[in-house]
Design an enzyme around this catalytic site. Structure first.
Site, short mmCIF file in Angstrom:
data_model
loop_
_atom_site.label_atom_id
_atom_site.label_comp_id
_atom_site.label_asym_id
_atom_site.label_seq_id
_atom_site.Cartn_x
_atom_site.Cartn_y
_atom_site.Cartn_z
N MET A 71 -1.33 7.20 8.24
CA MET A 71 -0.08 7.88 7.89
C MET A 71 0.00 8.25 6.41
O MET A 71 1.10 8.39 5.87
CB MET A 71 1.11 6.97 8.24
CG MET A 71 1.13 6.48 9.68
SD MET A 71 2.51 5.36 9.96
CE MET A 71 2.07 4.65 11.55
N SER A 72 -1.14 8.41 5.75
CA SER A 72 -1.09 8.70 4.31
C SER A 72 -2.30 9.54 3.88
O SER A 72 -2.94 10.18 4.71
CB SER A 72 -1.06 7.38 3.52
OG SER A 72 -2.28 6.70 3.64
N HIS B 116 5.16 7.37 0.99
CA HIS B 116 4.73 7.91 2.28
C HIS B 116 5.72 8.97 2.77
O HIS B 116 6.93 8.82 2.56
CB HIS B 116 4.67 6.81 3.35
CG HIS B 116 3.68 5.73 3.05
ND1 HIS B 116 4.03 4.59 2.36
CD2 HIS B 116 2.37 5.60 3.36
CE1 HIS B 116 2.96 3.80 2.25
NE2 HIS B 116 1.94 4.40 2.84
N HIS C 95 9.42 -3.44 -2.69
CA HIS C 95 8.25 -2.61 -2.83
C HIS C 95 7.74 -2.72 -4.26
O HIS C 95 8.50 -2.60 -5.22
CB HIS C 95 8.67 -1.17 -2.56
CG HIS C 95 7.56 -0.20 -2.40
ND1 HIS C 95 6.79 -0.15 -1.28
CD2 HIS C 95 7.10 0.78 -3.21
CE1 HIS C 95 5.89 0.82 -1.42
NE2 HIS C 95 6.07 1.39 -2.58
N ASN D 183 -6.94 -2.29 12.59
CA ASN D 183 -6.64 -2.52 14.01
C ASN D 183 -7.31 -1.42 14.81
O ASN D 183 -7.62 -0.37 14.26
CB ASN D 183 -5.12 -2.47 14.24
CG ASN D 183 -4.54 -1.13 13.80
OD1 ASN D 183 -4.35 -0.90 12.59
ND2 ASN D 183 -4.28 -0.25 14.73
N HIS E 8 2.69 -4.18 12.85
CA HIS E 8 2.43 -4.14 11.41
C HIS E 8 1.82 -5.45 10.90
O HIS E 8 1.02 -5.45 9.96
CB HIS E 8 3.73 -3.83 10.66
CG HIS E 8 3.57 -3.68 9.19
ND1 HIS E 8 2.74 -2.72 8.64
CD2 HIS E 8 4.10 -4.37 8.15
CE1 HIS E 8 2.78 -2.84 7.31
NE2 HIS E 8 3.59 -3.82 7.00
N SER F 242 -2.39 -0.57 1.47
CA SER F 242 -2.12 -1.91 1.98
C SER F 242 -3.31 -2.84 1.74
O SER F 242 -4.44 -2.51 2.04
CB SER F 242 -1.88 -1.87 3.49
OG SER F 242 -0.93 -0.90 3.79
N ALA G 252 -4.88 1.80 4.84
CA ALA G 252 -5.11 1.06 6.08
C ALA G 252 -5.08 2.08 7.20
O ALA G 252 -4.29 3.01 7.16
CB ALA G 252 -4.02 0.02 6.28
N TYR H 75 6.65 9.38 5.75
CA TYR H 75 7.55 8.82 6.77
C TYR H 75 8.74 8.07 6.16
O TYR H 75 9.71 7.76 6.86
CB TYR H 75 6.80 7.90 7.74
CG TYR H 75 6.17 6.67 7.12
CD1 TYR H 75 6.93 5.59 6.69
CD2 TYR H 75 4.79 6.58 6.98
CE1 TYR H 75 6.37 4.47 6.11
CE2 TYR H 75 4.19 5.47 6.41
CZ TYR H 75 4.99 4.42 5.97
OH TYR H 75 4.41 3.33 5.39
N GLU H 76 8.67 7.79 4.87
CA GLU H 76 9.82 7.12 4.23
C GLU H 76 10.96 8.10 3.98
O GLU H 76 12.05 7.69 3.58
CB GLU H 76 9.38 6.48 2.91
CG GLU H 76 8.44 5.29 3.11
CD GLU H 76 7.87 4.78 1.80
OE1 GLU H 76 8.53 3.96 1.16
OE2 GLU H 76 6.76 5.20 1.43
N1 HPA Z 1 -2.15 4.20 13.21
C1 HPA Z 1 -1.63 4.79 12.11
N2 HPA Z 1 -1.60 4.22 10.92
C2 HPA Z 1 -2.13 3.00 10.81
C3 HPA Z 1 -2.70 2.32 11.91
C4 HPA Z 1 -2.71 2.97 13.16
O1 HPA Z 1 -3.20 2.44 14.18
N3 HPA Z 1 -3.13 1.13 11.43
C5 HPA Z 1 -2.84 1.10 10.10
N4 HPA Z 1 -2.24 2.22 9.72
#
Ligand code: HPA
Length: 269
Positions: A208-209, A80, A58, A232, A244, A27, A110, A82-83
């Site tokens: 998540m990656s 990913h 995408h 974040n 997001h 990202s 990210a 999760y997809e």
């Molecule tokens: N958790 C998981 N994946 C993320 C986060 C998070 O807080 N921020 C960006 N990707």
């Protein structure tokens, strides 16, 4: 294995350079691929054997060319877990890049800040990771020609690359962090209790990656550099919900620094 060979054979007919370094652009970093000189772009959907992208709008493509003086191939967009992809599909592109010749891989993402000293916008060089899922791309038949059945993971991130990235971050006057990344599958963000658990386990950032790709790179002896953009603070640290939009906004804000760090580091790899 068939799919890897199929994808590789197709791509080879389209390119005239041998990439030495692969980049997985997470990202906010996707447009780094726009700086590749004399680019050759191949859409994922056109590559036989590649996973079918499920995400609308995408931007999924490989970009070959020169970046920072190196022959590279960038993945603009990744798959990913999760997809809904099978874990083997998630890592297939990395297997293909390795077959095309890459000896090093830069993985970016990210991530949420688990370490309370972090702040959104920080960049973290990944020192080590924790696989907090029951997933592993090496489960199943092992192909000895690719790598060993039981893989040593005591040093998944190249020490020398970590030092170079830290040095380059210092030269750019960035407040570079270094830490451990913990992988949760998502797509839910973590609960506050899970973030607390992650901190107790020694994680500094959560995402998540990345971990599946890094495992496969290690399987085939490819040197890895991982960099997280802390977009974040992870759940439960600040008294506000996660979303997001914040992730996208922060990665956009720091993308110039993030890209420069990657470019300067890449030049010395
Ligand atoms: N958790 C998981 N994946 C993320 C986060 C998070 O807080 N921020 C960006 N990707």
């Amino acid at each position: 294995m068939n799919k890897i060979v199929q994808s590789n054979d197709f791509i080879k007919t389209k390119i005239d350079i041998k990439p030495e370094i692969g980049l997985i652009l997470g990202s906010g970093l996707g447009d780094l691929a726009d700086r590749i000189e004399n680019p050759i772009k191949i859409k994922y959907e056109d590559i036989p054997g590649f996973p079918i992208s499920t995400v609308e709008g995408h931007e999924g493509q490989l970009v070959f060319g020169k970046l920072s003086g190196k022959n590279v191939v960038a993945m603009q967009g990744r798959f990913h877990f999760y997809e809904g992809y099978d874990i083997k599909e998630v890592v297939l592109p990395v297997r293909v890049l390795i077959r095309l010749g890459i000896k090093s891989l830069i993985v970016t993402n990210a991530a949420g800040g688990v370490d309370k000293n972090f702040k959104p916008g920080d960049l973290m060089i990944i020192k080590d990771h924790i696989n907090y899922t029951s997933q592993n791309p090496l489960i199943g038949k092992n192909y000895e020609e690719l790598g060993p059945r039981f893989l040593d993971m005591s040093n998944p991130y190249d020490r020398k690359y970590i030092e170079i990235a830290k040095e380059e971050g210092g030269k750019l006057n960035l407040n570079i962090r270094e830490g451990n990344y913990i992988w949760f599958t998502g797509p839910t963000y973590e609960t506050a209790a899970e973030v607390k658990l992650s901190r107790i386990l020694g994680a500094n950032a959560v995402g998540m990656s990345t971990v599946p790709e890094v495992i496969v790179a290690n399987h085939e002896n490819v040197r890895v550099l991982g960099i997280s953009c802390i977009t974040n603070m992870a759940a439960g640290i600040l008294d506000k919900p996660l979303n997001h939009e914040e992730v996208v906004e922060t990665s956009q804000k720091v993308k110039k620094e993030f890209q420069q760090l990657v470019l300067n580091t890449l030049n010395r790899m």
